[in-house]
Design a protein around this motif. Structure first.
Motif, PDB file in Angstrom:
ATOM      1  N   MET A   1      26.732  11.785 -63.779  1.00 16.01           N
ATOM      2  CA  MET A   1      26.599  13.047 -63.089  1.00 16.01           C
ATOM      3  C   MET A   1      26.366  14.155 -64.117  1.00 16.01           C
ATOM      4  SD  MET A   1      29.261  14.926 -60.538  1.00 16.01           S
ATOM      5  CE  MET A   1      28.338  15.168 -59.058  1.00 16.01           C
ATOM      6  N   THR A   2      25.474  15.069 -63.776  1.00 23.16           N
ATOM      7  CA  THR A   2      25.158  16.209 -64.622  1.00 23.16           C
ATOM      8  C   THR A   2      25.551  17.490 -63.902  1.00 23.16           C
ATOM      9  OG1 THR A   2      23.309  15.008 -65.614  1.00 23.16           O
ATOM     10  CG2 THR A   2      23.290  17.382 -65.844  1.00 23.16           C
ATOM     11  N   TYR A   3      26.159  18.395 -64.658  1.00 20.26           N
ATOM     12  CA  TYR A   3      26.591  19.692 -64.120  1.00 20.26           C
ATOM     13  C   TYR A   3      25.721  20.777 -64.743  1.00 20.26           C
ATOM     14  CZ  TYR A   3      30.835  16.991 -63.166  1.00 20.26           C
ATOM     15  OH  TYR A   3      31.731  16.047 -62.746  1.00 20.26           O
ATOM     16  N   GLU A   4      25.412  21.804 -63.969  1.00 20.70           N
ATOM     17  CA  GLU A   4      24.679  22.957 -64.476  1.00 20.70           C
ATOM     18  C   GLU A   4      25.372  24.227 -64.007  1.00 20.70           C
ATOM     19  OE1 GLU A   4      20.417  23.054 -64.385  1.00 20.70           O
ATOM     20  OE2 GLU A   4      20.310  20.879 -64.070  1.00 20.70           O
ATOM     21  N   PHE A   5      25.521  25.189 -64.926  1.00 21.92           N
ATOM     22  CA  PHE A   5      26.211  26.434 -64.596  1.00 21.92           C
ATOM     23  C   PHE A   5      25.910  27.482 -65.662  1.00 21.92           C
ATOM     24  CE2 PHE A   5      28.972  23.204 -66.423  1.00 21.92           C
ATOM     25  CZ  PHE A   5      29.378  23.787 -67.609  1.00 21.92           C
ATOM     26  N   SER A   6      26.292  28.715 -65.383  1.00 21.47           N
ATOM     27  CA  SER A   6      26.136  29.810 -66.351  1.00 21.47           C
ATOM     28  C   SER A   6      27.137  29.632 -67.482  1.00 21.47           C
ATOM     29  CB  SER A   6      26.383  31.154 -65.678  1.00 21.47           C
ATOM     30  OG  SER A   6      25.410  31.382 -64.698  1.00 21.47           O
ATOM     31  N   GLY A   7      26.761  30.106 -68.662  1.00 21.99           N
ATOM     32  CA  GLY A   7      27.651  30.032 -69.812  1.00 21.99           C
ATOM     33  C   GLY A   7      28.624  31.189 -69.839  1.00 21.99           C
ATOM     34  N   ALA A   8      29.486  31.185 -70.837  1.00 19.73           N
ATOM     35  CA  ALA A   8      30.496  32.230 -70.987  1.00 19.73           C
ATOM     36  C   ALA A   8      29.883  33.547 -71.463  1.00 19.73           C
ATOM     37  CB  ALA A   8      31.575  31.777 -71.971  1.00 19.73           C
ATOM     38  N   LEU A   9      28.769  33.448 -72.142  1.00 19.08           N
ATOM     39  CA  LEU A   9      28.121  34.643 -72.678  1.00 19.08           C
ATOM     40  C   LEU A   9      26.880  34.977 -71.847  1.00 19.08           C
ATOM     41  CD1 LEU A   9      28.417  33.761 -76.479  1.00 19.08           C
ATOM     42  CD2 LEU A   9      29.982  35.125 -75.075  1.00 19.08           C
ATOM     43  N   PRO A  10      26.461  36.246 -71.861  1.00 17.66           N
ATOM     44  CA  PRO A  10      25.285  36.640 -71.065  1.00 17.66           C
ATOM     45  C   PRO A  10      24.041  35.839 -71.449  1.00 17.66           C
ATOM     46  CG  PRO A  10      26.402  38.566 -71.987  1.00 17.66           C
ATOM     47  CD  PRO A  10      27.044  37.361 -72.595  1.00 17.66           C
ATOM     48  N   ASN A  11      23.184  35.608 -70.481  1.00 16.93           N
ATOM     49  CA  ASN A  11      21.901  34.918 -70.667  1.00 16.93           C
ATOM     50  C   ASN A  11      22.046  33.471 -71.118  1.00 16.93           C
ATOM     51  OD1 ASN A  11      20.382  37.299 -69.990  1.00 16.93           O
ATOM     52  ND2 ASN A  11      20.910  38.064 -72.034  1.00 16.93           N
ATOM     53  N   GLN A  12      23.207  32.851 -70.850  1.00 17.55           N
ATOM     54  CA  GLN A  12      23.399  31.440 -71.177  1.00 17.55           C
ATOM     55  C   GLN A  12      23.354  30.593 -69.915  1.00 17.55           C
ATOM     56  OE1 GLN A  12      27.139  30.896 -73.224  1.00 17.55           O
ATOM     57  NE2 GLN A  12      26.148  31.009 -75.216  1.00 17.55           N
TER      58      GLN A  12
ATOM     59  N   ILE B   1      24.112  26.346 -69.030  1.00 20.99           N
ATOM     60  CA  ILE B   1      24.676  25.135 -69.628  1.00 20.99           C
ATOM     61  C   ILE B   1      24.390  23.932 -68.744  1.00 20.99           C
ATOM     62  CG2 ILE B   1      26.837  23.972 -70.251  1.00 20.99           C
ATOM     63  CD1 ILE B   1      27.875  26.707 -71.166  1.00 20.99           C
ATOM     64  N   VAL B   2      24.054  22.826 -69.399  1.00 26.43           N
ATOM     65  CA  VAL B   2      23.912  21.531 -68.746  1.00 26.43           C
ATOM     66  C   VAL B   2      24.917  20.607 -69.416  1.00 26.43           C
ATOM     67  CG1 VAL B   2      22.375  19.596 -68.265  1.00 26.43           C
ATOM     68  CG2 VAL B   2      21.454  21.932 -68.296  1.00 26.43           C
ATOM     69  N   LEU B   3      25.831  20.022 -68.626  1.00 26.89           N
ATOM     70  CA  LEU B   3      26.922  19.180 -69.143  1.00 26.89           C
ATOM     71  C   LEU B   3      26.851  17.801 -68.519  1.00 26.89           C
ATOM     72  CD1 LEU B   3      29.787  18.756 -70.503  1.00 26.89           C
ATOM     73  CD2 LEU B   3      30.732  19.725 -68.399  1.00 26.89           C
ATOM     74  N   SER B   4      27.094  16.762 -69.318  1.00 24.44           N
ATOM     75  CA  SER B   4      27.079  15.389 -68.828  1.00 24.44           C
ATOM     76  C   SER B   4      28.006  14.525 -69.672  1.00 24.44           C
ATOM     77  CB  SER B   4      25.652  14.825 -68.907  1.00 24.44           C
ATOM     78  OG  SER B   4      25.621  13.477 -68.507  1.00 24.44           O
ATOM     79  N   LYS B   5      28.501  13.444 -69.074  1.00 25.98           N
ATOM     80  CA  LYS B   5      29.222  12.444 -69.860  1.00 25.98           C
ATOM     81  C   LYS B   5      28.243  11.630 -70.701  1.00 25.98           C
ATOM     82  CE  LYS B   5      33.339  11.739 -67.024  1.00 25.98           C
ATOM     83  NZ  LYS B   5      34.155  10.744 -66.307  1.00 25.98           N
TER      84      LYS B   5
ATOM     85  N   GLY C   1      31.287  13.339 -73.960  1.00 27.37           N
ATOM     86  CA  GLY C   1      30.258  14.072 -73.243  1.00 27.37           C
ATOM     87  C   GLY C   1      29.375  14.860 -74.184  1.00 27.37           C
ATOM     88  N   GLN C   2      28.441  15.555 -73.562  1.00 30.02           N
ATOM     89  CA  GLN C   2      27.535  16.404 -74.327  1.00 30.02           C
ATOM     90  C   GLN C   2      27.100  17.555 -73.425  1.00 30.02           C
ATOM     91  OE1 GLN C   2      23.239  15.372 -75.243  1.00 30.02           O
ATOM     92  NE2 GLN C   2      24.145  15.085 -77.292  1.00 30.02           N
ATOM     93  N   TYR C   3      26.912  18.715 -74.037  1.00 27.01           N
ATOM     94  CA  TYR C   3      26.338  19.800 -73.257  1.00 27.01           C
ATOM     95  C   TYR C   3      25.289  20.546 -74.054  1.00 27.01           C
ATOM     96  CZ  TYR C   3      29.941  23.087 -75.154  1.00 27.01           C
ATOM     97  OH  TYR C   3      30.767  23.845 -75.931  1.00 27.01           O
ATOM     98  N   LEU C   4      24.349  21.079 -73.306  1.00 26.11           N
ATOM     99  CA  LEU C   4      23.244  21.832 -73.857  1.00 26.11           C
ATOM    100  C   LEU C   4      23.444  23.288 -73.485  1.00 26.11           C
ATOM    101  CD1 LEU C   4      20.338  19.518 -72.618  1.00 26.11           C
ATOM    102  CD2 LEU C   4      21.791  19.224 -74.643  1.00 26.11           C
ATOM    103  N   ILE C   5      23.283  24.169 -74.449  1.00 28.29           N
ATOM    104  CA  ILE C   5      23.386  25.605 -74.185  1.00 28.29           C
ATOM    105  C   ILE C   5      21.996  26.213 -74.349  1.00 28.29           C
ATOM    106  CG2 ILE C   5      24.413  27.799 -74.864  1.00 28.29           C
ATOM    107  CD1 ILE C   5      26.790  26.238 -75.960  1.00 28.29           C
ATOM    108  N   PHE C   6      21.509  26.753 -73.268  1.00 22.71           N
ATOM    109  CA  PHE C   6      20.239  27.460 -73.281  1.00 22.71           C
ATOM    110  C   PHE C   6      20.536  28.948 -73.316  1.00 22.71           C
ATOM    111  CE2 PHE C   6      19.408  23.407 -71.345  1.00 22.71           C
ATOM    112  CZ  PHE C   6      18.168  23.024 -71.844  1.00 22.71           C
ATOM    113  N   GLU C   7      19.871  29.662 -74.202  1.00 26.15           N
ATOM    114  CA  GLU C   7      19.993  31.116 -74.277  1.00 26.15           C
ATOM    115  C   GLU C   7      18.616  31.700 -74.022  1.00 26.15           C
ATOM    116  OE1 GLU C   7      21.807  31.929 -78.084  1.00 26.15           O
ATOM    117  OE2 GLU C   7      23.793  31.381 -77.322  1.00 26.15           O
ATOM    118  N   ASN C   8      18.527  32.539 -72.985  1.00 28.73           N
ATOM    119  CA  ASN C   8      17.235  33.103 -72.569  1.00 28.73           C
ATOM    120  C   ASN C   8      16.195  31.996 -72.376  1.00 28.73           C
ATOM    121  OD1 ASN C   8      18.149  35.845 -72.656  1.00 28.73           O
ATOM    122  ND2 ASN C   8      18.006  35.740 -74.882  1.00 28.73           N
TER     123      ASN C   8
END
Length: 162
Positions: A1-12, A14-18, A84-91
């Motif tokens: 399962m993959t989760y997607e949500f906003s990051g803690a900082l503006p314009n972030q 996140i995609v999180l997965s095991k 797990g692993q997560y990807l942080i996208f900024e802008n």
């Protein structure tokens, strides 16, 4: 399962997965336990957070885990497991690929000087998201859904109950 949500900082974003989403991570995040207690480091400007950081040139990801754990807490690891692993996208651009680890700390030495942390705290129970969100002494980096989701994944892990 993959989760997607906003990051803690503006314009972030996140995609999180095991699962491993991208082969080479450039950062690590560590849920470390010493005698069944969660280890937190106090960053000099952000506050209490999980140990972790950026991979240096020539390091393996496991070497990064071990180095960051020592630099930020004085901890030496007996066991390390990627969970797990997560990807942080900024802008909309990929900025960080973070592997998430759970580890068992064998020894906590005196906190080494000259790094970005200035304290270590051992927590009997994993703080819930509401506690973290309402406590300004916790780092803003813990106030996204990565911490919330991964803390659920690890509740029954043996490292959290040694």
């Amino acid at each position: 399962m993959t989760y997607e949500f906003s990051g803690a900082l503006p314009n972030q974003h996140i995609v999180l997965s095991k699962e491993c989403l991208i082969e080479e991570a450039n950062c690590v995040l560590i849920f470390a336990f010493y005698q069944g207690k969660l280890v937190l480091a106090r960053h000099h400007s952000r506050g209490w957070e999980l140990p972790g950081g950026t991979r240096e040139v020539g390091e393996t990801v496991i070497q990064t885990v071990m180095r960051e754990m020592y630099e930020e807490t004085g901890g030496e690891l007996a066991s390390i497991e990627r969970i797990g692993q997560y990807l942080i996208f900024e802008n909309d651009s990929l900025a960080f690929v973070k592997n998430v680890y759970i580890s068992n700390v064998s020894i906590l030495r005196e906190l080494p000087g000259g790094f970005e942390t200035n304290g270590v705290m051992l927590v009997d129970t994993i703080p819930n998201q509401l506690e973290i969100m309402n406590d300004p002494t916790f780092s803003p980096l813990l106030k996204d859904n990565v911490y919330l989701i991964v803390s659920e994944w690890i509740k029954e892990h043996s490292f959290a109950h040694c």
